[in-house]
Structure formats: C-alpha cells, structure tokens
Design a protein around this motif. Structure first.
Motif, PDB file in Angstrom:
ATOM      1  N   TYR A  91       4.224   3.111   1.493  1.00 58.09           N
ATOM      2  CA  TYR A  91       5.164   3.018   1.297  1.00 58.09           C
ATOM      3  C   TYR A  91       5.264   4.763   0.136  1.00 58.09           C
ATOM      4  CZ  TYR A  91       6.647  -1.895   1.432  1.00 58.09           C
ATOM      5  OH  TYR A  91       7.133  -3.238   2.274  1.00 58.09           O
ATOM      6  N   ILE A  92       6.665   4.688  -0.396  1.00 56.68           N
ATOM      7  CA  ILE A  92       6.781   6.282  -1.309  1.00 56.68           C
ATOM      8  C   ILE A  92       8.246   5.382  -1.709  1.00 56.68           C
ATOM      9  CG2 ILE A  92       7.878   8.244  -0.228  1.00 56.68           C
ATOM     10  CD1 ILE A  92       4.645   8.580   0.380  1.00 56.68           C
ATOM     11  N   ASN A  93       6.956   5.915  -3.493  1.00 55.70           N
ATOM     12  CA  ASN A  93       8.241   5.597  -4.010  1.00 55.70           C
ATOM     13  C   ASN A  93       8.265   5.988  -5.309  1.00 55.70           C
ATOM     14  OD1 ASN A  93       7.472   2.349  -2.600  1.00 55.70           O
ATOM     15  ND2 ASN A  93       6.394   1.760  -4.455  1.00 55.70           N
ATOM     16  N   ILE A  94       9.380   6.534  -5.949  1.00 51.17           N
ATOM     17  CA  ILE A  94      10.026   7.153  -6.228  1.00 51.17           C
ATOM     18  C   ILE A  94      10.347   6.266  -8.263  1.00 51.17           C
ATOM     19  CG2 ILE A  94      12.008   9.166  -7.636  1.00 51.17           C
ATOM     20  CD1 ILE A  94      12.558   8.911  -4.416  1.00 51.17           C
ATOM     21  N   ASP A  95       9.743   7.122  -9.318  1.00 47.21           N
ATOM     22  CA  ASP A  95       9.643   6.001 -10.044  1.00 47.21           C
ATOM     23  C   ASP A  95      10.731   6.970 -10.763  1.00 47.21           C
ATOM     24  OD1 ASP A  95       8.553   5.461 -13.144  1.00 47.21           O
ATOM     25  OD2 ASP A  95       7.512   3.867 -11.527  1.00 47.21           O
ATOM     26  N   ASP A  96      10.497   6.471 -12.267  1.00 50.49           N
ATOM     27  CA  ASP A  96      11.286   6.837 -12.631  1.00 50.49           C
ATOM     28  C   ASP A  96      11.829   8.369 -13.343  1.00 50.49           C
ATOM     29  OD1 ASP A  96      13.165   6.836 -14.648  1.00 50.49           O
ATOM     30  OD2 ASP A  96      12.355   6.463 -16.919  1.00 50.49           O
TER      31      ASP A  96
ATOM     32  N   LEU B 252      -1.203  -1.456  -4.142  1.00 49.08           N
ATOM     33  CA  LEU B 252      -2.226  -0.155  -4.164  1.00 49.08           C
ATOM     34  C   LEU B 252      -1.392   1.059  -3.707  1.00 49.08           C
ATOM     35  CD1 LEU B 252      -5.660  -0.779  -2.130  1.00 49.08           C
ATOM     36  CD2 LEU B 252      -5.600  -1.410  -4.292  1.00 49.08           C
ATOM     37  N   LEU B 253      -0.936   1.746  -5.070  1.00 49.31           N
ATOM     38  CA  LEU B 253       0.137   2.911  -5.727  1.00 49.31           C
ATOM     39  C   LEU B 253      -0.502   4.068  -5.994  1.00 49.31           C
ATOM     40  CD1 LEU B 253       2.875   0.359  -6.876  1.00 49.31           C
ATOM     41  CD2 LEU B 253       2.460   1.529  -4.178  1.00 49.31           C
ATOM     42  N   ILE B 254      -1.080   5.059  -4.962  1.00 49.41           N
ATOM     43  CA  ILE B 254      -1.769   5.823  -5.352  1.00 49.41           C
ATOM     44  C   ILE B 254      -0.705   6.610  -6.119  1.00 49.41           C
ATOM     45  CG2 ILE B 254      -2.390   7.889  -4.098  1.00 49.41           C
ATOM     46  CD1 ILE B 254      -2.983   6.583  -1.962  1.00 49.41           C
ATOM     47  N   GLY B 255      -1.614   7.520  -7.244  1.00 44.39           N
ATOM     48  CA  GLY B 255      -0.622   7.910  -8.225  1.00 44.39           C
ATOM     49  C   GLY B 255      -0.963   9.790  -8.136  1.00 44.39           C
ATOM     50  N   CYS B 256      -1.272   9.805  -7.472  1.00 44.66           N
ATOM     51  CA  CYS B 256      -1.937  11.307  -7.575  1.00 44.66           C
ATOM     52  C   CYS B 256      -1.073  12.923  -6.876  1.00 44.66           C
ATOM     53  CB  CYS B 256      -3.247  11.814  -7.163  1.00 44.66           C
ATOM     54  SG  CYS B 256      -3.844  11.235  -5.745  1.00 44.66           S
ATOM     55  N   ASP B 257      -1.702  13.337  -6.923  1.00 42.60           N
ATOM     56  CA  ASP B 257      -0.246  14.856  -5.908  1.00 42.60           C
ATOM     57  C   ASP B 257      -0.648  14.191  -4.531  1.00 42.60           C
ATOM     58  OD1 ASP B 257       0.403  16.832  -4.683  1.00 42.60           O
ATOM     59  OD2 ASP B 257      -0.219  18.260  -6.371  1.00 42.60           O
ATOM     60  N   MET B 258      -0.348  14.114  -4.246  1.00 40.45           N
ATOM     61  CA  MET B 258      -0.529  14.012  -2.508  1.00 40.45           C
ATOM     62  C   MET B 258      -0.522  15.196  -1.576  1.00 40.45           C
ATOM     63  SD  MET B 258      -0.849  10.544  -1.809  1.00 40.45           S
ATOM     64  CE  MET B 258       0.454  10.093  -0.456  1.00 40.45           C
ATOM     65  N   GLY B 259       0.093  16.645  -2.256  1.00 45.77           N
ATOM     66  CA  GLY B 259       0.377  17.489  -1.869  1.00 45.77           C
ATOM     67  C   GLY B 259      -1.610  18.309  -1.486  1.00 45.77           C
TER      68      GLY B 259
ATOM     69  N   LEU C 172       0.724  -1.473   0.164  1.00 43.78           N
ATOM     70  CA  LEU C 172       0.120  -0.056  -0.449  1.00 43.78           C
ATOM     71  C   LEU C 172       0.843   1.241   0.110  1.00 43.78           C
ATOM     72  CD1 LEU C 172      -2.830  -0.676   2.577  1.00 43.78           C
ATOM     73  CD2 LEU C 172      -3.092  -0.861   0.126  1.00 43.78           C
ATOM     74  N   GLY C 173       0.867   1.991  -1.238  1.00 43.35           N
ATOM     75  CA  GLY C 173       1.479   2.687  -1.217  1.00 43.35           C
ATOM     76  C   GLY C 173       1.588   3.881  -2.293  1.00 43.35           C
ATOM     77  N   TRP C 174       3.093   5.117  -2.675  1.00 41.65           N
ATOM     78  CA  TRP C 174       2.673   5.829  -3.470  1.00 41.65           C
ATOM     79  C   TRP C 174       3.604   5.917  -4.400  1.00 41.65           C
ATOM     80  CZ3 TRP C 174       6.227   9.868  -4.218  1.00 41.65           C
ATOM     81  CH2 TRP C 174       5.884  11.099  -5.345  1.00 41.65           C
ATOM     82  N   ASN C 175       3.022   6.238  -5.798  1.00 41.51           N
ATOM     83  CA  ASN C 175       4.516   6.420  -6.752  1.00 41.51           C
ATOM     84  C   ASN C 175       4.348   7.052  -7.347  1.00 41.51           C
ATOM     85  OD1 ASN C 175       5.257   6.142  -9.621  1.00 41.51           O
ATOM     86  ND2 ASN C 175       5.942   4.027  -8.892  1.00 41.51           N
TER      87      ASN C 175
END
Ligand code: GAL
Length: 739
Positions: free
Chosen positions: A411-416, A623-630, A376-379
């Motif tokens: 999870y806080i995931n940095i993509d490319d 579940l990887l959130i793909g939005c602006d979390m701010g 469960l995280g963000w990318n």
C-alpha cells in the motif's frame, strides 16, 4: 486540536529557566476574532478579557470556539538581560504550546510565525511547542523599555489557544542552537566496520573553538573500545565535520558519545547515538515466495495482487487453480481481473529463475471480507506531514516496487494535505496543486502492482485544516472509486464540532457508519482504516462498522517513551484482532522521519527499532512505514524485509499477541500462530543488558522443542531447563517455537 503533538520532536531541546529569565506567565489579554490592528503597540486592549495561560480558551469563556484569537501582553526587556549573558547574540521567546498556529508580533513587527509548514498557511494544524529565537539586534526589540507582544493564533478544531507551563523570555545560551548532527548514514565496511561523518552545527554568529571528544563504549561491559579527542572549530554557515571508522564490531549496538567543549565559555554539549547491526540474512539468489498465505477480495470488484517473491531476476511466475476472471502476468507476478463467484480458491504459485524454482500454496478468498491480514504499506504522514506531494508519492511507490514489494509490501497511502481549498461547483472533492493528476498517480501505483490509499475526515476539516468529507460522504467515496483508491484512512479531527458534546458510543460510531455505507455503494475493495485515537474502546466495535483497522492510540513519535508507551499498552485491544479487522497502534517510526519538509533519522536506537517492528508484528498491526522511502538506508531496509518477522505479522490466524509476563525489567508477549506454533517476544524494558529466561516447563513453552531466532532466521540450540537470552537495553529476542 489533537491530543498529542507530532511536531513536538522538532523542538527537542528544553530550555531551563534561569534566574535571568523574564516570566511571561501573567498579564495577558485575549480576544476572539481577527484584526490587523491588534498587532499594533498603540491598540487599546483595556476592554479585552484577562486570560490564564495555564488553560485553553475553551475553558475560559469560549467553549467550542475554533478560528482566530489574539493574545496581548506588555513586558519590559531590561538591557541587563543582554549584558549579563555570555553570547549576547539572540533572545529566546518560549511560548509553551500553541494550538494550532501562530504569528508573533513585537511592537507591531512580525518576528516569528509557525503557520508555514510545507508551504501552507496559518490555517494548517501544527499544534505543538513553540520556542523562537530572535536576533538581539532586531530593531523590533525595545531594550530597556516596555514592549508589546501580540500573538495571533488560529485553531482548526478542538482545544485552542496558547497554553502550558514555559512562558518566558531569555537570552540564548552559548550551546543553545548548537547541534551534533549525526543524521548521515553509517557506511558498512570490511572487518565488521562502520564509518560515518558527523557535523557540529550552529545558528549562532559566535566562533566556537574547542575540542570534540569521541568515545565508543560497549553497553554490555561498559568497556571503552575507542577514544579520541580532536580540535574543533565552527560558526554559523561553517560546520565542523568529524569522520571516523570503527572496526571489528560484534553483532550488537555500541554507544558513541560526542562531547564538544568550547574553550572560551567552558560550556559543552553532548550527544549520544548507538551503532546499527544487521540481523536479517541477505536474501538468496534462488527464488522464494514471501508474503501472507491468503488474500481476500469482494466478488465482482477489481482484483489486484502481486505475488511477492525474491530471487535473482528475471523471475517467471506461474499460478495454478486461479478462479475464473483472474489472469497472471508471468513476467511481473501481477494477478488482476475480477471474480464473480464467491468461495475460497486454493491456488499454487510457482516462481522460477535460472537457479531453480519454488512453489507455495495460497488461498484467494472471494467473499465479503478484505484485509484478511494486516496492511503492509507506506503512509506519507510520519515523513512528510502536510508537505506531501505527487513526486514524493511516486518516489515512495517506486522504492516500494524496487525494494519492498518482494516481501509483501503493497500500500502507498497519502495522508493529510492532498485536498484542494474548495470543492468544485457541484460539490466534488478536488486535489490541490501538489497533486495535479490523482487518477494518473493511482494508475502509476497500480502499474507497479501496488495499491493506493487516501485520507479524509468525517468532519468539515481534517486535522491539518484541509477539507473533510462532512456531508459529502457519498460523493467522496465515488470520487475515490473513480480515482481507483484502495484504502481510506478516516480521521475524526474536526468531527467534534458537528456532533454532540462528549459523544456517547452511538455518536462515536455514527460518522464511521455513514462512510461505511458510502463505501458500500461503490464497486471497489477499499480498506477502511478508522482513526479516532481509540475513543470508546474502538477495538470492541471497529469490526462492526467494517473497519479493517482502527487506531488504538494518539499519534506516535520517534521516541522510546512514545513507541514503548503505545506498544506495551495494547494488551486490552489485542484479543479483538481477527482476520479482516486489526488494531492499529499507529505508523512506524523507523528510517528518516520528520512530519514535515525536513527530516531526521529516527531517534529510536537500533535495539528500540528491533523492538518496534517485533512488537508491532506480534500485535498483528498494520505495518505502515512512515519514512522517506527515497532514502532507505541499509539498516532500515534490513528491518523491513525480514520475511520471517513479517510472516508473524501476516499470520493467517490473525491473532494479536497477549502480554504474558510483565515486571519492572522485562515483558514477554506471545502470539499464537496458524501452524500451532507461537511467536514470542522477550523484551528488555530497562536501559541495561539483562538475561531473560523462560522455563521450558512453563505452560507457554511446554511441548515445544524447536526454538527459532526469527531475526537471524536460524534455530537456537538450547540445553538446560530454561530458554535464556541476553537482551540489549530496550531490545528484544524474538523467537518462534515449534513442536
Ligand atoms: C492526526 C492523525 C495522524 C495524521 C494527522 C493528519 O489526527 O492521528 O496520523 O493523519 O492527523 O493531520
């Protein structure tokens, strides 16, 4: 490069060919290589090869060629084109799709380019449709004469060139470049009311003057709830703002139609949106422990788990039965340390505040397996694309810590887009200037009780054109370990260049085995996320290469077609989900998305978003959130913090739902749960309301007496022979049945 474009959505408008349009389909010349002279109108391209814009350059004499290529053609742009148009303002150049980046020269002048996403350069991968507008008075255009059009293309890997169907020059129409911008959030008021401001925006000089018709309808009954027409005027730099408020709404979506009609031209533009409604109950002030029931870690490796709990702060955390080597911070709920002895440790968590206390049984499993439930995280990708940077990652981590980690998000995931242009002299991978201190960033994320993810490719280059791990796998794994990374997304991208053509199964597995071995050499639990778009039925072997998840598809976009197309097609992969190894149908497209520096509200309707989260949870997907979390609006937050929905995704049995019913109107997906219950999604796949029924004697329901509405977290009273639910267009009824 890749199969699907993620940038396509930035160019949603489709421009219909007009009789006036000048086709640019024929007469192109092509050369591989790169030279500034090739932009010049006087350059002699007679010796260049003729090229057909229906196909990539690989199919036309340049197999496996990546790098620069130039296209040139000559076209007469008649003055009548401008004279006959209404607006006379700008010329539109449609270049179908470019793979990956381009610069367009007209008679030697650079008039458009698409290599600048996120401040990077033409070598960044931005495969996707191209449609440029050029001011009609741009001196580069030779009206009534022959013009030389030259396009410089850079391909990062895989297919390359300009190809597709729509190649034309046309005058922009009055309503091209006019948008009804509805991106502002709805405000929620008393009386079940919603209010909002929308804007009419144009990039044209033209003075728009006319009427904006506003209409709210109930899609269930087609009744018009509200209708109003206002005068509206706007031009470039001076948008028109319309604010409204609608009250007494039921718990469902309504349809709002905005139609602007311009008086002088008689042309109009229409935009439709739906209204949000929140089903997730507001969390209680009393303590409650959320999240999965189990967490796996490898013996001897650093351990980090934060007990997810809601309730009025301050909360006090307690844990009994913790294995030797772990300690709990009673104020933050963060458990850290390292456990040497393998085994399943039953522990009991207690969380208390002034209003009471709550306990939960939990298993800490120390062994070889990690990722026992889906991540469960963000990318960063679906929001920021290649424009991700340190500050965006910190903002996301802070938002997750403040608003989501209480529900199990971790999870806080940095993509490319984080990699430097070159490795250090000794071959070490470095971060670019957007990430001045990767170790510092990771420490910050860990300090919040969260874990950190990173991205690379087994190829020489990533899909975004950055450095990949090719022939540096051990070194990169070591660097990730030194930085404290907890998750690696490993994306095939340019690996095609260094493997055999049409790779067979061993060749498809190879790069993932190589990195698996490298990760095995460092002493960290790194979740291993395979990304190769489902090739070679990866769900059948992803677990063998220690993949904690594997992408089953190409890239998702924020449309019903894309999301539903992917989600409802997971039947084949679903049986392969198991604790520690999950199918990944790609990241979430809720909230503000955009794949680049500028974002927009997801184009999924609210019901489609309920479907998205329900289906992904049933499928036991990461579940990887793909939005602006701010910028997490109230609706998106409610969607991501429903503990009963998340519990379906995180169920310890780790099964993926199977498709139980599929017909032209609806689908039913069923997931078995650890407690013997089932989670069932009744999905309306049509664009009309419908009632979906399941006979209680049906094997799927037989023996179950309790039906729980998962989103609303309440039991449903159901009498009669069938369980029936009225389901909104593209919406879902998600239930949990118990004995
Ligand atoms: C794609 C991948 C996306 C994203 C992107 C980065 O291949 O599917 O999820 O990681 O590359 O360039």
């Amino acid at each position: 490069m890749k199969k699907l474009s993620v940038l396509m959505l930035l160019f949603v408008a489709s421009f219909k060919a007009d009789a006036q349009d000048i086709s640019l389909k024929k007469g192109w010349k092509f050369a591989v290589g790169d030279s500034a002279q090739w932009a010049s109108p006087t350059y002699n391209d007679q010796h260049w090869q003729a090229i057909d814009l229906s196909y990539n350059w690989e199919r036309q004499g340049h197999p496996n060629y990546d790098g620069f290529g130039w296209y040139r053609t000559r076209v007469v742009i008649p003055a009548s084109l401008r004279e006959k148009s209404f607006l006379k303002d700008s010329l539109r150049l449609n270049l179908a799709s470019v793979d990956d980046n381009d610069e367009v020269y007209l008679n030697g002048t650079l008039i458009a380019k698409y290599g600048n996403n996120g401040g990077s350069n033409i070598k960044d991968g931005n495969y996707g449709p191209r449609s440029y507008t050029i001011a009609a008075n741009n001196p580069a255009i030779l009206w009534g004469k022959e013009n030389v059009l030259a396009v410089r293309v850079f391909d990062t890997g895989g297919d390359g060139g300009i190809y597709g169907i729509n190649f034309s020059l046309a005058m922009a129409d009055v309503m091209d470049n006019v948008t009804v911008n509805t991106d502002a959030d709805f405000e929620y008021g008393d009386n079940n009311s919603l209010s909002k401001s929308v804007k009419l925006i144009t990039k044209n000089q033209y003075q728009y003057q006319g009427k904006l018709a506003f209409k709210v309808t109930d899609p269930e009954t087609d009744a018009v709830l509200y209708e109003k027409t206002n005068p509206a005027a706007f031009t470039i730099g001076k948008p028109f703002t319309y604010s409204f408020s609608i009250a007494r709404l039921a718990k469902k979506s309504y349809t709002i139609t905005y139609t602007f009609t311009d008086e002088k031209s008689g042309k109009s533009v229409t935009h439709i949106e739906t209204t949000p409604y929140i089903l997730t109950p507001y969390p209680s002030a009393k303590p409650k422990i959320n999240g999965a029931e189990v967490f796996g870690a490898r013996s001897g490796n650093p351990f980090l788990y934060m007990i997810p709990a809601t309730g009025k702060k301050p909360l006090v955390y307690k844990a009994t039965g913790l294995p030797e080597g772990l300690k709990l911070d009673a104020a933050t709920g963060i458990i850290s340390g390292s456990v040497a002895a393998k085994g399943d440790y039953p522990v009991t968590f207690t969380v208390s505040n002034k209003l009471g206390s709550k306990t939960k049984k939990f298993t800490i499993s120390i062994g070889d397996k990690i990722g026992l439930t889906p991540a469960l995280g963000w990318n960063s990708w679906n929001a920021w694309g290649l424009s991700v940077d340190d500050s965006k990652v910190r903002i996301s981590a802070k938002a997750m810590a403040d608003k989501l980690s209480q529900h199990g998000w971790a999870y806080i995931n940095i993509d490319d887009g984080w990699e430097a242009e070159n490795r250090s002299a000794d071959g070490k991978i470095l971060a670019n200037s957007k990430f001045p201190d990767m170790k510092g960033l990771t420490d910050y994320v860990h300090g919040l009780g969260l874990r950190m993810g990173i991205y690379s490719s087994p190829g020489p280059r990533t899909c975004g054109g950055f450095l990949g791990s090719w022939q540096h796998e051990d070194q990169d794994a070591q660097t990730y370990g030194d930085w404290g990374i907890d998750y690696l997304k490993y994306d095939w991208c340019s690996y095609s260049e260094v493997t055999i053509p049409k790779p067979d199964l061993p060749a498809l597995k190879k790069p993932y085995e190589v990195m698996q071995a490298s990760l095995g050499k460092i002493h960290r639990d790194i979740m291993y996320s395979l990304c190769q778009y489902g090739w070679g039925d990866v769900w059948e072997w992803g677990a063998n290469v220690d993949g904690n998840s594997w992408r089953t598809t190409g890239d998702i976009q924020d449309t019903w077609q894309s999301m539903a197309g992917i989600g409802f097609d997971q039947g084949k992969a679903a049986p392969h989900a198991q604790p520690g190894h999950f199918n990944d149908p790609d990241m979430l497209v809720v909230g503000k998305v955009g794949w680049g520096p500028s974002l927009h509200t997801t184009r999924l309707t609210y019901d489609e978003q309920y479907t998205h989260i329900s289906l992904w949870s049933l499928l036991a997907s990461p579940l990887l959130i793909g939005c602006d979390m701010g910028h997490l609006d109230k609706f998106t937050l409610s969607l991501l913090t429903n503990d009963e929905v998340l519990a379906i995704d995180q169920d310890a049995l780790g099964k993926g739902a199977s498709q139980y019913v599929k017909n032209e109107n609806y689908q039913v997906w069923v997931k078995e749960l650890k407690d013997g219950g089932k989670a069932i999604g009744l999905f309306n796949t049509t664009d009309k309301y419908q009632t979906i029924s399941l006979d209680k004697a049906d094997p799927v329901l037989k023996g179950y007496t309790k039906f729980r509405d998962v989103w609303q977290q309440q039991y449903i009273i159901t009498t009669g022979k069938a369980f029936s639910a009225k389901v909104a267009p593209h919406g879902v009824m998600l239930i949990r049945v118990e004995k």
